[in-house]
Design an enzyme around this catalytic site. Sequence first.
Site, PDB file in Angstrom:
ATOM      1  N   TYR A  75       0.828  -1.211   0.000  1.00  0.00           N
ATOM      2  CA  TYR A  75       0.000   0.000   0.000  1.00  0.00           C
ATOM      3  C   TYR A  75       0.858   1.255   0.000  1.00  0.00           C
ATOM      4  O   TYR A  75       0.535   2.251  -0.635  1.00  0.00           O
ATOM      5  CB  TYR A  75      -0.969  -0.009   1.195  1.00  0.00           C
ATOM      6  CG  TYR A  75      -2.199  -0.841   0.931  1.00  0.00           C
ATOM      7  CD1 TYR A  75      -2.271  -2.171   1.325  1.00  0.00           C
ATOM      8  CD2 TYR A  75      -3.292  -0.310   0.239  1.00  0.00           C
ATOM      9  CE1 TYR A  75      -3.393  -2.952   1.053  1.00  0.00           C
ATOM     10  CE2 TYR A  75      -4.419  -1.078  -0.036  1.00  0.00           C
ATOM     11  CZ  TYR A  75      -4.460  -2.403   0.373  1.00  0.00           C
ATOM     12  OH  TYR A  75      -5.560  -3.169   0.078  1.00  0.00           O
ATOM     13  N   GLN A  80     -14.691   4.975  -5.737  1.00  0.00           N
ATOM     14  CA  GLN A  80     -14.203   3.718  -5.156  1.00  0.00           C
ATOM     15  C   GLN A  80     -12.680   3.792  -5.003  1.00  0.00           C
ATOM     16  O   GLN A  80     -12.072   2.869  -4.472  1.00  0.00           O
ATOM     17  CB  GLN A  80     -14.565   2.539  -6.069  1.00  0.00           C
ATOM     18  CG  GLN A  80     -16.064   2.359  -6.268  1.00  0.00           C
ATOM     19  CD  GLN A  80     -16.357   1.346  -7.354  1.00  0.00           C
ATOM     20  OE1 GLN A  80     -16.394   0.128  -7.104  1.00  0.00           O
ATOM     21  NE2 GLN A  80     -16.557   1.825  -8.565  1.00  0.00           N
ATOM     22  N   VAL A  86      -8.940   4.993  -3.835  1.00  0.00           N
ATOM     23  CA  VAL A  86      -8.327   5.344  -2.538  1.00  0.00           C
ATOM     24  C   VAL A  86      -7.217   6.370  -2.743  1.00  0.00           C
ATOM     25  O   VAL A  86      -6.473   6.696  -1.824  1.00  0.00           O
ATOM     26  CB  VAL A  86      -7.785   4.072  -1.825  1.00  0.00           C
ATOM     27  CG1 VAL A  86      -8.941   3.155  -1.440  1.00  0.00           C
ATOM     28  CG2 VAL A  86      -6.765   3.327  -2.686  1.00  0.00           C
ATOM     29  N   HIS A 130     -14.452   3.289  -0.510  1.00  0.00           N
ATOM     30  CA  HIS A 130     -13.506   2.246  -0.091  1.00  0.00           C
ATOM     31  C   HIS A 130     -12.341   2.828   0.698  1.00  0.00           C
ATOM     32  O   HIS A 130     -11.262   2.233   0.758  1.00  0.00           O
ATOM     33  CB  HIS A 130     -12.996   1.479  -1.327  1.00  0.00           C
ATOM     34  CG  HIS A 130     -14.103   0.739  -2.006  1.00  0.00           C
ATOM     35  ND1 HIS A 130     -13.991   0.233  -3.287  1.00  0.00           N
ATOM     36  CD2 HIS A 130     -15.362   0.434  -1.607  1.00  0.00           C
ATOM     37  CE1 HIS A 130     -15.134  -0.364  -3.627  1.00  0.00           C
ATOM     38  NE2 HIS A 130     -15.982  -0.241  -2.623  1.00  0.00           N
ATOM     39  N   CYS A 186      -6.320   0.295  17.960  1.00  0.00           N
ATOM     40  CA  CYS A 186      -7.232   1.228  18.665  1.00  0.00           C
ATOM     41  C   CYS A 186      -7.937   2.194  17.710  1.00  0.00           C
ATOM     42  O   CYS A 186      -8.720   3.036  18.133  1.00  0.00           O
ATOM     43  CB  CYS A 186      -6.448   2.014  19.718  1.00  0.00           C
ATOM     44  SG  CYS A 186      -5.305   3.231  19.029  1.00  0.00           S
ATOM     45  N   CYS A 233       1.518   2.646  16.530  1.00  0.00           N
ATOM     46  CA  CYS A 233       0.629   3.675  17.086  1.00  0.00           C
ATOM     47  C   CYS A 233       1.295   4.345  18.299  1.00  0.00           C
ATOM     48  O   CYS A 233       1.852   3.664  19.172  1.00  0.00           O
ATOM     49  CB  CYS A 233      -0.684   3.013  17.519  1.00  0.00           C
ATOM     50  SG  CYS A 233      -1.798   4.097  18.437  1.00  0.00           S
ATOM     51  N   GLY A 246     -15.178   4.613 -15.441  1.00  0.00           N
ATOM     52  CA  GLY A 246     -13.978   3.834 -15.125  1.00  0.00           C
ATOM     53  C   GLY A 246     -14.137   2.812 -14.034  1.00  0.00           C
ATOM     54  O   GLY A 246     -13.215   2.581 -13.248  1.00  0.00           O
ATOM     55  N   ASN A 289     -16.541   4.246 -20.340  1.00  0.00           N
ATOM     56  CA  ASN A 289     -15.619   3.123 -20.146  1.00  0.00           C
ATOM     57  C   ASN A 289     -15.233   2.618 -21.530  1.00  0.00           C
ATOM     58  O   ASN A 289     -16.115   2.415 -22.368  1.00  0.00           O
ATOM     59  CB  ASN A 289     -16.309   2.007 -19.339  1.00  0.00           C
ATOM     60  CG  ASN A 289     -15.311   1.004 -18.782  1.00  0.00           C
ATOM     61  OD1 ASN A 289     -14.373   0.594 -19.474  1.00  0.00           O
ATOM     62  ND2 ASN A 289     -15.494   0.618 -17.533  1.00  0.00           N
ATOM     63  N   PRO A 290     -13.919   2.368 -21.777  1.00  0.00           N
ATOM     64  CA  PRO A 290     -13.549   1.854 -23.112  1.00  0.00           C
ATOM     65  C   PRO A 290     -14.018   0.420 -23.344  1.00  0.00           C
ATOM     66  O   PRO A 290     -14.116  -0.038 -24.469  1.00  0.00           O
ATOM     67  CB  PRO A 290     -12.015   1.940 -23.120  1.00  0.00           C
ATOM     68  CG  PRO A 290     -11.601   2.083 -21.713  1.00  0.00           C
ATOM     69  CD  PRO A 290     -12.741   2.659 -20.961  1.00  0.00           C
TER      70      PRO A 290
HETATM   71  N1  APR Z   1     -10.939   5.528 -18.838  1.00  0.00           N
HETATM   72  C1  APR Z   1     -12.090   4.971 -18.364  1.00  0.00           C
HETATM   73  N2  APR Z   1     -12.176   3.697 -17.924  1.00  0.00           N
HETATM   74  C2  APR Z   1     -11.045   2.947 -17.988  1.00  0.00           C
HETATM   75  C3  APR Z   1      -9.814   3.446 -18.457  1.00  0.00           C
HETATM   76  C4  APR Z   1      -9.795   4.800 -18.896  1.00  0.00           C
HETATM   77  N3  APR Z   1      -8.669   5.348 -19.371  1.00  0.00           N
HETATM   78  N4  APR Z   1      -8.880   2.450 -18.385  1.00  0.00           N
HETATM   79  C5  APR Z   1      -9.514   1.373 -17.871  1.00  0.00           C
HETATM   80  N5  APR Z   1     -10.814   1.672 -17.642  1.00  0.00           N
HETATM   81  C6  APR Z   1     -11.858   0.804 -17.084  1.00  0.00           C
HETATM   82  C7  APR Z   1     -11.673  -0.661 -17.341  1.00  0.00           C
HETATM   83  O1  APR Z   1     -12.263  -1.029 -18.591  1.00  0.00           O
HETATM   84  C8  APR Z   1     -12.432  -1.267 -16.158  1.00  0.00           C
HETATM   85  O2  APR Z   1     -13.805  -1.450 -16.496  1.00  0.00           O
HETATM   86  O3  APR Z   1     -11.782   0.958 -15.691  1.00  0.00           O
HETATM   87  C9  APR Z   1     -12.316  -0.207 -15.077  1.00  0.00           C
HETATM   88  C10 APR Z   1     -11.394  -0.600 -13.938  1.00  0.00           C
HETATM   89  O4  APR Z   1     -12.000  -1.676 -13.272  1.00  0.00           O
HETATM   90  P1  APR Z   1     -11.321  -2.258 -11.950  1.00  0.00           P
HETATM   91  O5  APR Z   1      -9.862  -2.405 -12.175  1.00  0.00           O
HETATM   92  O6  APR Z   1     -12.140  -3.437 -11.531  1.00  0.00           O
HETATM   93  O7  APR Z   1     -11.494  -1.072 -10.881  1.00  0.00           O
HETATM   94  P2  APR Z   1     -12.782  -0.707 -10.044  1.00  0.00           P
HETATM   95  O8  APR Z   1     -14.036  -0.922 -10.819  1.00  0.00           O
HETATM   96  O9  APR Z   1     -12.562   0.641  -9.485  1.00  0.00           O
HETATM   97  O10 APR Z   1     -12.708  -1.794  -8.842  1.00  0.00           O
HETATM   98  C11 APR Z   1     -13.675  -1.651  -7.818  1.00  0.00           C
HETATM   99  O11 APR Z   1     -12.570  -3.353  -6.513  1.00  0.00           O
HETATM  100  O12 APR Z   1     -10.456  -4.027  -6.197  1.00  0.00           O
HETATM  101  C12 APR Z   1     -11.520  -3.461  -5.553  1.00  0.00           C
HETATM  102  O13 APR Z   1     -11.597  -1.871  -3.832  1.00  0.00           O
HETATM  103  C13 APR Z   1     -11.122  -2.086  -5.126  1.00  0.00           C
HETATM  104  O14 APR Z   1     -12.232   0.021  -5.473  1.00  0.00           O
HETATM  105  C14 APR Z   1     -11.839  -1.188  -6.115  1.00  0.00           C
HETATM  106  C15 APR Z   1     -13.042  -2.023  -6.508  1.00  0.00           C
END
Ligand code: APR
Length: 252
Positions: A67, A101, A103, A119, A130, A153, A193, A219-220
């Site tokens: 992290y 979502q 961080v 998240h 604590c 801590c 995304g 989303n692509p």
């Molecule tokens: N623009 C828009 N979307 C994009 C781009 C971009 N340039 N590049 C990738 N993506 C899309 C991918 O197609 C995919 O659908 O972003 C998405 C990323 O998906 P994940 O990697 O699953 O991320 P996320 O949806 O945020 O995951 C949700 O899962 O791992 C846990 O807690 C973590 O918050 C996270 C949660």
Amino acid sequence: MVDVRDAAKVLAEARRVVVLTGAGISAESGVPTFRDSLTGLWERYDAQALATPQAFDDDPDLVWGWYEWRRCLIERVRPNPGHEAVAAIEARAPHTVVVTQNVDDLHERAGSAAPIHLHGSLFTPRCATCSRPAAVTACDEPEEGRRLAPPRCGQCAGPIRPGVVWFGEALSEEALETAVQEATECDVLLTVGTSGLVYPAAEIPRVAAMFGGTVIQVNPQPTPLDATAAINLHGSAATVLPALVKAAWPVM
Ligand code: APR
């Protein structure tokens, strides 16, 4: 792009907007997503080996090191035009709530006032014992995969953990309730995304649609949210979102 014009019209007329973001909005800043085949972090790591309370109990140095590597990477990158376009929507639509979502702190650094971090955040570490908030220390640039002993801590000497929600942990009730409430009241929910695979966040666009909101997805790739979205803009956040804002508010 007819769809961008359709989306812009809906967005320009909206009084209440929710923007739900996932890792994809930060991808063009250089922050790896989770499940993307190309940049997905999880191609290299077993997520369960890193994102559960058990993993931290079993091997705090591995989890804390991973992290911290991500936090230090985020501190080195910059918000991209996608984050900036979200802040522009907040400045133009009468009422906008950003629910992320992610961080990272890229929405904040792009000017978003108070995004709801469903998240948690890498910038709110706390004591694993604590729960006292801990200071965010200067990055010491751990390379990916290096173990790093978590700080202790100052009050109880327990290990400091990342302020993120791990698998098996509950989200902040207040954050989730606010996000769902805003989704029931919004005219438009812009989901950007996210793979739409992780609940309860993935339910939020469906709540918006159920209560009459128009869901626009950026989303692509196709996702399970395609069927919920009234408009699917297949493109990257850093390209589509600025075009959307420009088309919605051409003169501002
Ligand atoms: N623009 C828009 N979307 C994009 C781009 C971009 N340039 N590049 C990738 N993506 C899309 C991918 O197609 C995919 O659908 O972003 C998405 C990323 O998906 P994940 O990697 O699953 O991320 P996320 O949806 O945020 O995951 C949700 O899962 O791992 C846990 O807690 C973590 O918050 C996270 C949660």
